[in-house]
Scaffold this active site. Structure first.
Site, mmCIF file in Angstrom:
data_model
loop_
_atom_site.group_PDB
_atom_site.id
_atom_site.type_symbol
_atom_site.label_atom_id
_atom_site.label_comp_id
_atom_site.label_asym_id
_atom_site.label_seq_id
_atom_site.Cartn_x
_atom_site.Cartn_y
_atom_site.Cartn_z
ATOM 1 C CG ASP A 136 -1.903 0.967 1.051
ATOM 2 O OD1 ASP A 136 -2.141 1.467 0.303
ATOM 3 O OD2 ASP A 136 -2.718 1.068 2.163
ATOM 4 N N GLY A 137 0.374 2.555 -0.595
ATOM 5 C CA GLY A 137 0.866 3.600 -0.624
ATOM 6 C C GLY A 137 1.586 4.089 -1.808
ATOM 7 C CG ASN A 138 2.076 1.590 -5.093
ATOM 8 O OD1 ASN A 138 2.855 1.214 -4.465
ATOM 9 N ND2 ASN A 138 1.359 0.482 -5.827
ATOM 10 N N GLY A 139 0.157 5.648 -4.309
ATOM 11 C CA GLY A 139 -0.582 6.821 -4.756
ATOM 12 C C GLY A 139 0.254 7.915 -4.034
ATOM 13 N NE ARG A 140 -1.617 6.477 1.170
ATOM 14 C CZ ARG A 140 -1.521 5.825 2.237
ATOM 15 N NH1 ARG A 140 -1.342 6.014 3.330
ATOM 16 N NH2 ARG A 140 -1.720 4.462 1.822
ATOM 17 C CG HIS B 156 0.032 2.153 -9.410
ATOM 18 N ND1 HIS B 156 -0.309 1.643 -8.062
ATOM 19 C CD2 HIS B 156 -1.048 2.863 -9.807
ATOM 20 C CE1 HIS B 156 -1.416 2.189 -7.702
ATOM 21 N NE2 HIS B 156 -1.847 2.859 -8.800
ATOM 22 C CB SER C 19 -8.211 -5.778 -4.030
ATOM 23 O OG SER C 19 -9.263 -4.446 -4.156
ATOM 24 C CG LEU D 191 9.966 -17.166 -3.819
ATOM 25 C CD1 LEU D 191 9.507 -16.947 -2.291
ATOM 26 C CD2 LEU D 191 10.207 -15.761 -3.826
ATOM 27 N NE ARG E 69 -8.108 0.390 5.390
ATOM 28 C CZ ARG E 69 -7.589 1.641 5.600
ATOM 29 N NH1 ARG E 69 -7.858 2.448 6.626
ATOM 30 N NH2 ARG E 69 -7.145 2.226 4.363
HETATM 31 C C1 FPP Z 1 -2.089 0.344 -3.169
HETATM 32 O O1 FPP Z 1 -1.512 1.552 -3.284
HETATM 33 C C2 FPP Z 1 -1.422 -0.543 -4.336
HETATM 34 C C3 FPP Z 1 -2.214 -1.021 -5.270
HETATM 35 C C4 FPP Z 1 -3.686 -1.086 -5.198
HETATM 36 C C5 FPP Z 1 -1.735 -1.898 -6.336
HETATM 37 C C6 FPP Z 1 -0.519 -2.456 -6.266
HETATM 38 C C7 FPP Z 1 0.062 -2.890 -7.354
HETATM 39 C C8 FPP Z 1 1.768 -2.730 -7.333
HETATM 40 C C9 FPP Z 1 2.659 -2.429 -6.182
HETATM 41 C C10 FPP Z 1 2.110 -3.194 -8.794
HETATM 42 C C11 FPP Z 1 1.707 -4.362 -9.354
HETATM 43 C C12 FPP Z 1 2.848 -5.084 -10.285
HETATM 44 C C13 FPP Z 1 2.591 -6.012 -10.704
HETATM 45 C C14 FPP Z 1 3.584 -6.967 -11.450
HETATM 46 C C15 FPP Z 1 1.416 -7.090 -10.308
HETATM 47 P P1 FPP Z 1 -2.642 2.623 -3.516
HETATM 48 O O2 FPP Z 1 -2.529 2.954 -5.026
HETATM 49 O O3 FPP Z 1 -4.109 2.350 -2.891
HETATM 50 O O4 FPP Z 1 -1.797 3.941 -2.711
HETATM 51 P P2 FPP Z 1 -2.362 5.034 -1.927
HETATM 52 O O5 FPP Z 1 -3.310 4.521 -0.650
HETATM 53 O O6 FPP Z 1 -1.123 5.892 -1.427
HETATM 54 O O7 FPP Z 1 -3.104 5.851 -2.820
#
Ligand code: FPP
Length: 254
Positions: free
Chosen positions: A34-38, A51, A79, A145, A208
Site C-alpha cells: 500500500d501507498g503507491n499513490g501517496r 505503481h 483486489s 520460491l 487494516r
Molecule cells: C495500493 O496503493 C497498491 C495497489 C492497489 C496496487 C499494487 C500494485 C503494485 C505494487 C504493482 C503491481 C505489479 C505487478 C507486477 C502485479 P494505493 O494506490 O492504494 O496507494 P495510496 O493508498 O497511497 O493511494
C-alpha cells in the site's frame, strides 16, 4: 533451502542481518503493498508513477525473500474492489504484470521461482492474463520460491465460493454434513495447497486487512510499516522478519 544455505555463508555481502535466525524463517510471507499513490503525490508525480515504482519494489523484495529461503511470497496486487478506481488507473495496473514479466521472467526462471496467481481470471483483460498464464506455465516445474500474485482477489468472495462448493457437494451426496471440516473449506479456497501466511506485512501506515486472506490469516503475525510500498526494500523485509522472530507464536495454546 539449498540456495539459502549458500547465501547464508555470505550474510554480510548479501545485506542479510547477522542476527537473522536461519532456523526460523517464515515459510509464507504475505504483503499488502500500500501507498503507491501517496508516494507519487509526495513527489508531484502521477499515481501511475507510484505503481511503476511499486513494481520495482516487487523485484527487490522477491530477490530478498528468495535469498533467505522464504517458500511463498504472496503479494496483494489487485483486489476485487480495485475495479472501482478510475478507468485509466485500472488500465495502467492491468499493464504492469506484462511489463514486470517481460523484464523479470527470465531471471525468475533462472532463480527457480514458481509464479502463481490467486484470484479470478474473469474480467482480467486478455493481455494481462496472457502474460501471467505464460509465466505460470513456464515456471510450473520450478521448485524454489512461489511468487504468488493475488490479482483480482477478494477474500469474502473466495469464502462465499468455497461455501457454495461445499453446499453443492452436500446436496449431491459427495459430502455429508458431518464431513464438512476446515480441510473441506480450505481445499476450495483460491490458496488451496499453500500454507497459511506466517507473516503479513502492510505498508503505508494503514492498519487494516482490506479483505485479504481473511481465513488464512487466523494465526498470522501482523506487521505494519509506515513506509510507502515503493520505498520498501530488502532491508525492510529483513527487519520485519527479525521482528517476527522476536514474537512468541502460540496458536491459541500456552
Ligand atoms: C495500493 O496503493 C497498491 C495497489 C492497489 C496496487 C499494487 C500494485 C503494485 C505494487 C504493482 C503491481 C505489479 C505487478 C507486477 C502485479 P494505493 O494506490 O492504494 O496507494 P495510496 O493508498 O497511497 O493511494
Amino acid at each position: 533451502m539449498s540456495q539459502f544455505k549458500t547465501w547464508f555463508g555470505k550474510k554480510k555481502e548479501a545485506g542479510i542481518p547477522e542476527q537473522l535466525d536461519e532456523t526460523n524463517i517464515p515459510k509464507h510471507v504475505a504483503i499488502i503493498m500500500d501507498g503507491n499513490g501517496r508516494w507519487a503525490r509526495r513527489r508531484g508525480l502521477p499515481r501511475a508513477a507510484g505503481h511503476h515504482a511499486g513494481m520495482k519494489a516487487i523485484k527487490r523484495v522477491t530477490v530478498a525473500a528468495d535469498n533467505i529461503g522464504v517458500e511463498v511470497l504472496s503479494l496483494y496486487s489487485f483486489s476485487t474492489e480495485n475495479w472501482k478506481r478510475p478507468r485509466d488507473e485500472v488500465d495502467y495496473l492491468m499493464k504492469l504484470p506484462q511489463e514486470f514479466l517481460a523484464l523479470e521472467l527470465d531471471e525468475l526462471i533462472e532463480k527457480n521461482v514458481r509464479v502463481r496467481m490467486t484470484g479470478w481470471k474473469e474480467g482480467v483483460p486478455a493481455h494481462t492474463l496472457g502474460a501471467v498464464e505464460e509465466a505460470v506455465e513456464k515456471t510450473k516445474n520450478n521448485t524454489g520460491l512461489i511468487l504468488n500474485f493475488a490479482f483480482n482477489y477478494g477474500s469474502r468472495m473466495e469464502m462465499m465460493e468455497a461455501v457454495r462448493g461445499i453446499v453443492k457437494a452436500v446436496q449431491s451426496g459427495e459430502l455429508t454434513l458431518e464431513q464438512v471440516d476446515e480441510a473441506s473449506l480450505e481445499s476450495r479456497l483460491q490458496t488451496a495447497g499453500l500454507p497459511d501466511p506466517d507473516l503479513l506485512i502492510r505498508t503505508s501506515g494503514e492498519r487494516r486487512i482490506s479483505n485479504f486472506m481473511l481465513w488464512q490469516l487466523a494465526y498470522t503475525e501482523l506487521i505494519f510499516s509506515d513506509l510507502y510500498w515503493p520505498d520498501f526494500s530488502d532491508e525492510h523485509l529483513y527487519e520485519a522478519i527479525l521482528e517476527y522472530q522476536s514474537r512468541n507464536r502460540r496458536f491459541g495454546g500456552l
